[in-house]
Design an enzyme around this catalytic site. Structure first.
Site, mmCIF file in Angstrom:
data_model
loop_
_atom_site.group_PDB
_atom_site.id
_atom_site.type_symbol
_atom_site.label_atom_id
_atom_site.label_comp_id
_atom_site.label_asym_id
_atom_site.label_seq_id
_atom_site.Cartn_x
_atom_site.Cartn_y
_atom_site.Cartn_z
ATOM 1 N N ASP A 169 0.827 -1.197 0.000
ATOM 2 C CA ASP A 169 0.000 0.000 0.000
ATOM 3 C C ASP A 169 0.871 1.262 0.000
ATOM 4 O OD1 ASP A 169 -2.747 1.179 0.468
ATOM 5 O OD2 ASP A 169 -1.734 1.946 2.243
ATOM 6 N N GLU A 229 1.832 0.025 -4.836
ATOM 7 C CA GLU A 229 0.844 1.016 -5.268
ATOM 8 C C GLU A 229 1.565 2.336 -5.502
ATOM 9 O OE1 GLU A 229 -3.411 2.902 -3.803
ATOM 10 O OE2 GLU A 229 -1.826 2.541 -2.328
#
Length: 612
Positions: A324, A353
């Site tokens: 993330d 990400e």
């Protein structure tokens, strides 16, 4: 009185019953690539004791911080066999208490484990919204937020058991890997279902199940030849994390002092003209007030995060990570973290990400990027997410005509920059995820537009990722809040009006979406020409885009007619790719099409032809 005497005897005998409240990692393994193990012991005033360890194991470092409740002990495990160690904590040369610590035996071949790659299709779920397999754990006394399915942003009760019970569904769909948003404990008072505000990174949230349940999920996936991908968060924890409430050191999180929000300007990470204050605000600023920003430049923090990541890989037999907010981390620290993991597991895939809208800027973050090398930087990150293709998916199918940079030209242009990526087959492609607008909401449930998108996703380079429910036409309006794009999967709860996990339970419309998705991705499983083949594409004409995937053994022709009219065209200009092929079989319908004469394609439709 008896209880008081028992406690007194325990105290007198020197047995530890409360001094050490936490030991992390809780255990480790012998024979790891990096033999250096940092163990964190936590307990009231524990720093006043001097640690030692049994069996001739060498302590190479002891770190005590300004918080007396922590001590970080580093041992050398090189050539140390699996065994149980005993740590002794002494006060003035007298042992005050001891703590057992296990070095376990690794599974055979653990270091060389396979990970997801371009042959896989990754299915993304929000576990709280997928299926409730065990209603008894919907709420738990150890965590604050209780189940309330009537609250769109509340806990709904989906859990690990619900995932396990529906793995056959994922297999039928054509998925080969499962990415779940975080399953570790998130003890936020509200909106804890998403899991990104973790409060204990060594413990599965009890509303999902137990650590053992998570290991069982991994094992059940492996039985089916599937992989489990963990969603790892290096950038931040939740404000309810037990360590945040008693920080080991002031520098464990970024302080300004206290909270300051990120400016979210990730370009400052590499912009040669950026001010240091703007770069710091991106990298060190907090994502939101409830998520303290971790300081990866602190060696204790970095080692803690690295070992936690490796612990989950080894313990749960994982098949990959998704990380993330990768590009918000300290860039030097996150590169060290990533390299440490891939040094331990050379074939382990990690996708970060990097939510940007420029291919050069995204490619910067992939391992061995020539762009990043200009600044002498290497992230060591094997994979990034193709957000520019996602951007095109978000509006292109409503553009009925091709312009200079609209219609199918927009999709074509995305692939013209593939040369920027060091490893183009190892980027993650997707039409939507848990943070974006729902594809079927954007396009009002238009099946033909969905089929075009899935056709592209199933046939271009990279690793396709499907967001749960897309395959049955699920929608959701991001304008109404994140909860609406994270609706409950129909059939995941007892009493649901229809059960979309089964053919008999799906509506006719749901079955239509499911069938085309399943056909495309089941076919894709066995197609090396898609996984590793080359691509040749042709400039769109009249909003019709034609491209070929090919290798030395076979060729696949893909035709996307994004116009709202039927199109007939000759194939002579594709001769470079068609060569001696005369016909093609559509993988969805099974129909044969003559590719040496004119081809007619229906409006808003797609063909995937295996050439013969």
């Amino acid at each position: 009185m008896k209880k008081l005497l028992s406690l007194l005897l325990l105290f007198v005998s020197g047995v530890n019953f409360a001094q050490i409240q936490k030991t992390e990692p809780p255990f480790w393994w012998a024979g790891m690539h990096n033999p250096e193990l940092q163990i964190m012991f936590y307990g009231k005033d524990i720093a006043k004791y001097a640690p030692s360890v049994s069996n001739n194991v060498v302590i190479t470092n002891v770190v005590k911080t300004e918080n007396p409740n922590y001590v970080f002990v580093t041992i050398d495990t090189k050539n140390i066999p699996a065994q149980e160690l005993t740590f002794s904590f002494k006060d003035k040369n007298k042992t005050a208490f001891t703590e057992k610590y296990s070095l376990k035996q690794r599974k055979a071949g653990s270091a060389e484990r396979e990970s997801y790659d371009s042959s896989d299709m990754i299915y993304l779920i929000m576990p709280d919204r997928f299926a409730n397999g065990n209603p008894n754990n919907d709420s738990d006394k150890s965590v604050t937020e209780k189940a309330d399915r009537n609250n769109p942003g509340g806990r709904h009760g989906g859990d690990i058991e619900g995932i396990i019970k529906n793995l056959d569904y994922l297999q039928e769909l054509g998925a080969t890997a499962l990415w779940s948003t975080p399953l570790c404990e998130d003890n936020d008072k509200q909106h804890s279902y998403h899991g990104y505000g973790q409060s204990d990174v060594y413990k599965i949230d009890p509303r999902y199940g137990t650590n053992e349940d998570y290991v069982r999920l991994s094992a059940e996936l492996k039985k089916r030849g599937m992989k489990l991908v963990l969603d790892y968060v290096t950038n931040h924890w939740g404000a309810e994390h037990w360590m945040y409430k008693d920080l080991p050191t002031y520098e464990w999180v970024h302080q300004f002092p206290g909270y300051s929000q990120s400016n979210y300007r990730m370009t400052t990470q590499f912009d040669p003209n950026a001010s240091k204050t703007d770069a710091r605000q991106c990298m060190d600023g907090w994502f939101v007030p409830s998520m303290p920003d971790l300081n990866q430049s602190n060696p204790l923090v970095l080692k803690y995060l690295t070992q936690n990541a490796i612990w989950w890989i080894e313990y749960a037999d994982l098949g990959g990570f998704r990380v993330d907010t990768y590009s918000y981390n300290d860039k030097a620290g996150i590169a060290k973290w990533t390299k440490a993991i891939t040094d331990e597991y050379p074939y382990f895939n990690i996708v970060g990400e990097v939510w940007m809208h420029d291919q050069a800027q995204m490619a910067y973050w992939q391992k061995d990027s020539k762009i990043a090398a200009i600044q002498s930087y290497n992230s060591y990150l094997p994979s990034v997410m193709d957000f520019t293709l996602h951007d095109a998916f978000g509006n292109v199918f409503n553009e009925d005509k091709s312009g200079w940079d609209s219609g199918m030209q927009k999709v074509y242009d995305n692939f013209t920059n593939d040369f920027l990526y060091p490893n183009i087959n190892n980027i993650l492609t997707f039409a939507e995820n848990h943070d974006t607008g729902r594809f079927n909401e954007i396009y009002k449930g238009d099946f033909n537009k969905y089929k075009m998108a899935m056709t592209i996703l199933a046939t271009v380079r990279g690793i396709p990722q499907l967001y749960y429910g897309s395959e049955i036409g699920m929608a959701g309006d991001k304008g109404k809040g994140d909860a609406d794009i994270r609706r409950d999967f129909p059939g995941g709860w007892a009493g649901d009006s229809n059960n979309a996990f089964t053919k008999a339970g799906r509506t006719a419309e749901q079955q239509k979406f499911f069938e085309v998705t399943s056909k495309l991705f089941t076919w894709r499983k066995g197609k090396d020409v898609i996984h590793n083949g080359k691509m040749m594409h042709y400039l769109p004409h009249d909003n019709v885009y034609v491209y070929f995937r090919y290798n030395d053994k076979e060729t696949v022709m893909v035709i996307i007619n994004n116009s709202n009219e039927s199109k007939t065209f000759g194939t002579a200009r594709f001769g470079e790719s068609l060569k001696n092929y005369t016909s093609g079989t559509d993988v969805v319908t099974g129909k044969d099409i003559n590719v040496k004469s004119d081809i007619t394609v229906e409006p808003k439709s797609a063909l995937v032809l295996e050439l013969k």
